[in-house]
Design a protein around this motif. Structure first.
Motif, mmCIF file in Angstrom:
data_model
loop_
_atom_site.group_PDB
_atom_site.id
_atom_site.type_symbol
_atom_site.label_atom_id
_atom_site.label_comp_id
_atom_site.label_asym_id
_atom_site.label_seq_id
_atom_site.Cartn_x
_atom_site.Cartn_y
_atom_site.Cartn_z
ATOM 1 N N GLU A 35 0.878 -1.270 -0.166
ATOM 2 C CA GLU A 35 -0.035 -0.026 -0.147
ATOM 3 C C GLU A 35 0.798 1.333 -0.036
ATOM 4 O OE1 GLU A 35 1.256 -0.292 4.244
ATOM 5 O OE2 GLU A 35 0.911 -1.668 2.560
ATOM 6 N N SER A 93 -5.329 5.751 -0.980
ATOM 7 C CA SER A 93 -6.789 4.986 -0.614
ATOM 8 C C SER A 93 -6.914 4.035 -2.110
ATOM 9 C CB SER A 93 -7.832 5.655 -0.463
ATOM 10 O OG SER A 93 -8.313 6.450 -1.672
ATOM 11 N N ASP A 94 -8.018 3.445 -2.060
ATOM 12 C CA ASP A 94 -8.260 2.618 -3.526
ATOM 13 C C ASP A 94 -9.001 3.372 -4.210
ATOM 14 O OD1 ASP A 94 -7.020 0.502 -2.459
ATOM 15 O OD2 ASP A 94 -8.883 -0.490 -1.445
ATOM 16 N N ARG A 135 0.436 2.549 -9.651
ATOM 17 C CA ARG A 135 0.208 1.285 -10.255
ATOM 18 C C ARG A 135 0.583 1.182 -11.768
ATOM 19 N NH1 ARG A 135 -3.590 0.974 -13.821
ATOM 20 N NH2 ARG A 135 -4.821 2.992 -12.958
#
Length: 170
Positions: free
Chosen positions: A90, A109-110, A120
Motif C-alpha cells: 500500500e 486509498s483505493d 500502479r
C-alpha cells in the motif's frame, strides 16, 4: 527622444539582428527568447541545489525532505507529498508539505487518483486543472474538500525497475 529607437536596436541585437532590421520587436518575443536561453541555467541550478540537499541527507526523513523540496521547486508546486510503498504494497505518506490530511488519505486509498495511478502504472501522471482532474477521476467529486488546487503532477519513484513510491506535487 532617442531612447525608444535605442531600446529597439538593443532588442534587435539581442535577437540576432545587429542592424536593427527586424521590424517591430515585441517585449513578449524578447522575453521568450531570454527565458528560453536562461532555462538550461535555471535547470542546472535546481539540479545542483537538489544534489547538495541530498548529499547532506543522512536519515530517511532528511532524504524525503530533500526529495520533496526538490520536486516542489522543480515543478513550481505549493503543496505536495512523498508516498512510499508499505510492507503490504500500500502507499503510505512519508513526507508532506502544504497538504491536508484528507488529501493524503485519498492518495493512499483505493479511490482512483493521480498518485495511485502513477504508482500502479509506474508512469508519470499530469493533470492540467481541477476540471480535468474531476473528468479523469470522477469518484473524487464525491469526496468534498479532498480535492483542491489546479494542476497536479505525480511522478513514480523507482529503483532497479521496482516501484518505491510517488512524488505528487500540486
Amino acid at each position: 527622444s532617442g531612447r525608444p529607437k535605442r531600446d529597439l536596436l538593443v532588442k534587435a541585437h539581442v535577437l540576432g539582428c545587429p542592424g536593427g532590421r527586424l521590424g517591430p520587436v515585441s517585449w513578449e518575443v524578447e522575453h521568450a527568447a531570454r527565458r528560453d536561453a536562461e532555462a538550461p541555467e535555471a535547470r542546472v541550478a535546481r539540479l545542483q541545489a537538489a544534489a547538495a540537499a541530498l548529499s547532506g541527507a543522512r536519515t530517511p526523513d532528511q532524504i524525503a525532505e530533500a526529495t520533496l523540496g526538490a520536486g516542489l521547486e522543480a515543478l513550481g508546486g505549493a503543496r505536495g507529498f512523498l508516498l512510499v510503498k508499505g510492507a503490504c504494497g500500500e502507499l503510505t505518506m512519508l513526507r508532506g508539505h502544504g497538504t491536508l490530511d484528507e488529501e493524503i488519505r485519498l492518495a493512499s486509498s483505493d479511490v482512483p487518483n493521480p498518485a495511485a495511478e502513477c504508482f500502479r502504472t509506474a508512469a508519470p501522471v499530469f493533470v492540467e486543472d481541477r476540471a480535468a482532474l474531476l473528468a479523469r477521476y470522477p469518484a473524487l467529486a464525491r469526496l468534498d474538500g479532498a480535492v483542491r488546487g489546479e494542476a497536479v503532477a505525480a511522478l513514480p519513484l523507482e529503483l532497479d525497475g521496482r516501484a518505491l513510491g510517488v512524488l505528487a506535487v500540486g
